[in-house]
Design a protein around this motif. Structure first.
Motif, mmCIF file in Angstrom:
data_model
loop_
_atom_site.group_PDB
_atom_site.id
_atom_site.type_symbol
_atom_site.label_atom_id
_atom_site.label_comp_id
_atom_site.label_asym_id
_atom_site.label_seq_id
_atom_site.Cartn_x
_atom_site.Cartn_y
_atom_site.Cartn_z
ATOM 1 N N GLY A 195 0.814 -1.210 0.000
ATOM 2 C CA GLY A 195 0.000 0.000 0.000
ATOM 3 C C GLY A 195 0.843 1.253 0.000
ATOM 4 N N LYS A 196 2.031 1.170 0.608
ATOM 5 C CA LYS A 196 2.947 2.314 0.640
ATOM 6 C C LYS A 196 3.930 2.282 -0.523
ATOM 7 C CE LYS A 196 2.840 2.979 5.679
ATOM 8 N NZ LYS A 196 3.631 2.910 6.937
ATOM 9 N N GLY A 198 3.848 0.121 -3.356
ATOM 10 C CA GLY A 198 3.354 -0.214 -4.686
ATOM 11 C C GLY A 198 4.252 -1.204 -5.399
ATOM 12 N N GLN A 199 4.522 -0.936 -6.660
ATOM 13 C CA GLN A 199 5.282 -1.850 -7.503
ATOM 14 C C GLN A 199 6.717 -2.037 -7.027
ATOM 15 O OE1 GLN A 199 4.927 -0.606 -11.634
ATOM 16 N NE2 GLN A 199 2.897 0.236 -11.240
ATOM 17 N N ALA A 205 -5.500 5.674 -2.089
ATOM 18 C CA ALA A 205 -4.094 5.643 -2.509
ATOM 19 C C ALA A 205 -3.483 4.260 -2.297
ATOM 20 C CB ALA A 205 -3.295 6.708 -1.777
ATOM 21 N N GLY A 206 -3.710 3.682 -1.124
ATOM 22 C CA GLY A 206 -3.154 2.366 -0.845
ATOM 23 C C GLY A 206 -3.747 1.297 -1.735
ATOM 24 N N ALA A 261 -2.305 1.547 -5.230
ATOM 25 C CA ALA A 261 -0.920 1.076 -5.251
ATOM 26 C C ALA A 261 -0.862 -0.449 -5.274
ATOM 27 C CB ALA A 261 -0.164 1.614 -4.038
ATOM 28 N N GLU A 268 -2.067 -1.731 -8.756
ATOM 29 C CA GLU A 268 -1.044 -1.543 -9.784
ATOM 30 C C GLU A 268 0.103 -2.531 -9.605
ATOM 31 O OE1 GLU A 268 -0.086 2.600 -9.446
ATOM 32 O OE2 GLU A 268 -1.774 3.229 -10.718
ATOM 33 N N ALA A 269 0.448 -2.838 -8.348
ATOM 34 C CA ALA A 269 1.482 -3.837 -8.100
ATOM 35 C C ALA A 269 1.015 -5.208 -8.570
ATOM 36 C CB ALA A 269 1.834 -3.872 -6.614
ATOM 37 N N GLN A 312 -3.632 10.182 -7.106
ATOM 38 C CA GLN A 312 -2.574 10.416 -8.082
ATOM 39 C C GLN A 312 -2.059 11.844 -8.047
ATOM 40 O OE1 GLN A 312 -4.278 8.962 -11.764
ATOM 41 N NE2 GLN A 312 -4.064 6.826 -11.131
ATOM 42 N N HIS A 338 -1.973 13.531 -5.295
ATOM 43 C CA HIS A 338 -1.478 13.724 -3.932
ATOM 44 C C HIS A 338 -2.072 14.993 -3.309
ATOM 45 C CE1 HIS A 338 1.378 10.517 -4.771
ATOM 46 N NE2 HIS A 338 1.777 11.177 -5.849
#
Length: 205
Positions: free
Chosen positions: A35-36, A38-39, A108-109, A112, A115-116, A174, A176
């Protein structure tokens, strides 16, 4: 004949208590790590922070994609459960708008992690898609309760409201956005979802 320690589970042996504990800890740590990060986050980091070996991680989740899908399912299920606790809230309007705000702040988390998962070769399908649909249905129920209470305009339906939710969540995550800016954005959206004044409603008909 099954015993209390070895119940019939359809051919699958039940997990020992320590194995279940490890799995839950891995999932919780992975949700925070991906969550922090991501990829860029790794299963090795998950194993280290969960205080288990990397082999233990892959024993429970054979691939990184399997781990990430399980994390997404857990996150969607938790959010759905939170929505369901609000079904009988004394103020349906506040319940709907507060949960909408919570989902935007939480986005946001989730993005992320999703996307990961895509980067790891997953497709957000399967169990994750079903869990996501469950959350969508719960949001729809909150919307209907708020509409019946007269706190959300009755000429909107879930598809456009959920599209607003997704777009707002992505914009907030995105770009922020600062919390103050996000709150002002939500105020504008919620004003648009408020019941139409009678004069404006008559003009539309």
């Amino acid at each position: 004949m099954s015993t209390p320690g070895n119940r019939d589970t359809g051919g699958r042996r039940p997990q020992r208590a320590d194995a279940r504990t490890n799995r839950e800890r891995i999932l919780n740590v992975a949700e925070e790590v991906f969550g922090k990060g991501g990829q860029s986050a790794s299963t090795e980091e998950v194993a280290r922070l969960a205080n288990v070996g990397i082999a233990t991680v892959f024993r429970h989740f054979p691939t990184k994609a399997a781990l990430l899908e399980a994390v997404l399912v857990q996150r969607f299920d938790r959010l759905r459960g939170q929505a369901e606790t609000l079904f009988h809230a004394p103020d349906p309007g506040a319940a709907f708008f507060d949960f909408f705000s919570h989902l935007v702040a939480d986005a946001a988390g989730k993005i992320a992690i999703a996307e990961a998962l895509f980067e790891a070769g997953g497709d957000n399908g399967g169990d994750a898609a079903q869990a996501s649909y469950g959350l969508r249905r719960a949001v729809g129920a909150l919307l209907q309760h708020a509409q019946r209470a007269g706190t959300v305009r009755d000429d909107v339906e879930l598809p456009e409201v959920y599209a607003l939710l997704v777009a707002t969540s992505r914009a907030s995550a995105q770009a922020h956005l600062e919390e103050e800016v996000r709150d002002r954005m939500l105020t504008i959206i919620f004003d648009g979802l408020a019941p139409l004044p009678k004069a404006r409603a008559q003009l539309k008909t």
